[in-house]
Design a protein around this motif. Sequence first.
Motif, mmCIF file in Angstrom:
data_model
loop_
_atom_site.group_PDB
_atom_site.id
_atom_site.type_symbol
_atom_site.label_atom_id
_atom_site.label_comp_id
_atom_site.label_asym_id
_atom_site.label_seq_id
_atom_site.Cartn_x
_atom_site.Cartn_y
_atom_site.Cartn_z
ATOM 1 N N ALA A 478 -0.819 -5.578 -4.781
ATOM 2 C CA ALA A 478 -1.664 -5.768 -3.606
ATOM 3 C C ALA A 478 -1.143 -5.028 -2.380
ATOM 4 O O ALA A 478 0.064 -4.896 -2.177
ATOM 5 N N ARG A 479 -2.060 -4.555 -1.560
ATOM 6 C CA ARG A 479 -1.688 -3.941 -0.287
ATOM 7 C C ARG A 479 -0.908 -4.925 0.575
ATOM 8 O O ARG A 479 0.087 -4.569 1.225
ATOM 9 N N ASN A 480 -1.366 -6.131 0.574
ATOM 10 C CA ASN A 480 -0.725 -7.165 1.381
ATOM 11 C C ASN A 480 0.724 -7.386 0.939
ATOM 12 O O ASN A 480 1.620 -7.611 1.760
ATOM 13 N N ARG A 481 0.945 -7.267 -0.352
ATOM 14 C CA ARG A 481 2.296 -7.449 -0.895
ATOM 15 C C ARG A 481 3.222 -6.344 -0.403
ATOM 16 O O ARG A 481 4.379 -6.605 -0.038
ATOM 17 N N GLN A 482 2.710 -5.097 -0.396
ATOM 18 C CA GLN A 482 3.522 -3.985 0.080
ATOM 19 C C GLN A 482 3.870 -4.148 1.560
ATOM 20 O O GLN A 482 4.995 -3.841 1.989
ATOM 21 N N GLU A 483 2.897 -4.623 2.322
ATOM 22 C CA GLU A 483 3.147 -4.824 3.754
ATOM 23 C C GLU A 483 4.264 -5.832 3.992
ATOM 24 O O GLU A 483 5.067 -5.690 4.914
ATOM 25 N N LYS A 484 4.345 -6.845 3.133
ATOM 26 C CA LYS A 484 5.341 -7.899 3.319
ATOM 27 C C LYS A 484 6.684 -7.555 2.678
ATOM 28 O O LYS A 484 7.744 -7.793 3.260
#
Length: 579
Positions: A478-484
């Motif tokens: 997920a994109r969100n996972r990479q951001e975190k």
Amino acid sequence: MSKLNIDQKSIKDLFSDKKADFLIPDYQRPYAWGEKECLTLWDDIFAFSFPDNDCSKFDSYNDEYFLGPIVTFKNEKGKQEIIDGQQRLTTLMLLLRAFYTKFANMMDQQSVSTRKLIEQCIWKTNEFGDPDKNALKIDSEVATDNDKDEFLNILKTGQAEGKKSNYAANYRFFEKKIYEFLNTFSGYFPYLPTRILNNCILLPIEAESQDTALRIFSTLNDRGKPLSDADIFKAQFYKYYKSKNDKDGFIRKWKDLEELCDKIFHPMSGTPMDELFTRYMYYERAKKGEKSSTTEALRKFYERDKYDLLKRDETLNNIINLAYFWNDVDNQNSARFSNEVLRRLYVLNYAPNGMWTYFVSVYYMSKKRVDDTLDDDEFIHFLNLITAFIWGYAIVNPGVNALRTPVFAEMVNVVKNQPVTFSDYKFDESQVKIAIDNYVFNNNRAITKAMLTWWAFTFDTQEILPLETVIETEHIFARNRQEKEKSLTNANNLESLGNKAILEKRVNIRATDYKFEDKKKYYKGFSLTNGKEKEGTKNTELLALAEKAADFVETDIENRYATIVNTFIKYLKDNNLVK
């Protein structure tokens, strides 16, 4: 440069002109105005004619109410064919006829004078201004309007009782409004039709040809529905079948065809019927051996040799046959197509451009047997071949126009019963690999979803989804996972094909921003506390990942990307498309 005759005119000046001879041509659509539009017209004209309900506030010398343009051209018989303004002119004629009927028994000078003016607007007159009650100043030849004779009869007789058409309903509506107006504002009565005739303004635009008139209409009209190419073709067919005493049969066929096309085709521009005629055009082009990548406009193609192609029985039959073929494609008809064919047609539905529909149309029209079936093995081979070529070409040579040259040449081969090989356009394996590696597969690029759909169906267990199922592009990591986490060392891997898959929208909405361990739940589906089931995805590959993988990390993205690319290059080779 095209010459135009433009001169603002009152209704009286336009209609009472001795040369006025309007024709609603056969290619126009049937009259569509109802009570809503008539009420708006009545209210607007009334408010204009009697500001603040006060007859004295009207300035008969300067006040004007603009009703819009009327676009016409003079046909070979000298009649003014109406391209734009059909609905307005028809309704105004009904309104004037209703006033004329009401004035029939009024003998005061104002009423007699107004009645005389209206006569000159509705009927052709002799040199003394006397009307010929059998010679109207407007005629209708609309091919698909079964009520046009009713309209003309109402104008001639003023009778509409017991009739159910829009013409009759609107005429009775105006009779009712005039009756109410006379009872409420009896002293104002002669002023209303006079102000309509003298102060309601139209802008007649007379073009020198039908083409010019149509172009003007398209430019002026941003709200109405401009005449389509198919409307023009309908007129040509209508004339042909009328000459064969089969116009009623043609009208039935055309209406059925329109309804069918409205269900099947949803083009970005033009009408559904235009789309069907476009698909058939490529078959006729190929039969003529035309390989040029520059194609004529649709109407220009069909109007060759005075619309000769539309004056043949087989043309309409072929077009109808082609429409039913695409109807079965759209409905994923398993009685007509094998599962293997349907799988490939599903993938092609996500092609990066629409060229495949023209190519398949040419193939079907050329290869169909007497019972309208295709050889299954040959059709599967053809679908595999064009999928591989179109997908590869979209990456190596982006742009649908670039695809025309190789595809148009192969269309000619199809109708000649020659093998489709793309022999002059085979791919260099290394160049394909470099092009894919350098290509940015953003979600807004059609080839991204096309590649992922093709990839999903490389799995034999992948079932066919209904075409109406909305699929989106899923980021497995997920994109969100990479951001975190920032756990991808190469940020480009986030948008890699290796990290993307097709996923139904209903699942993707829930799975978008979760870690892989959470995504698995949504891929597989789950039970709610109230016992209801949330269905998972039909994507076989994602289901397998959900069952077997504990996580999905950068090495998985890279390995999956390599597998997709290698499989695609093998697909090109299997279809003999690599040098």
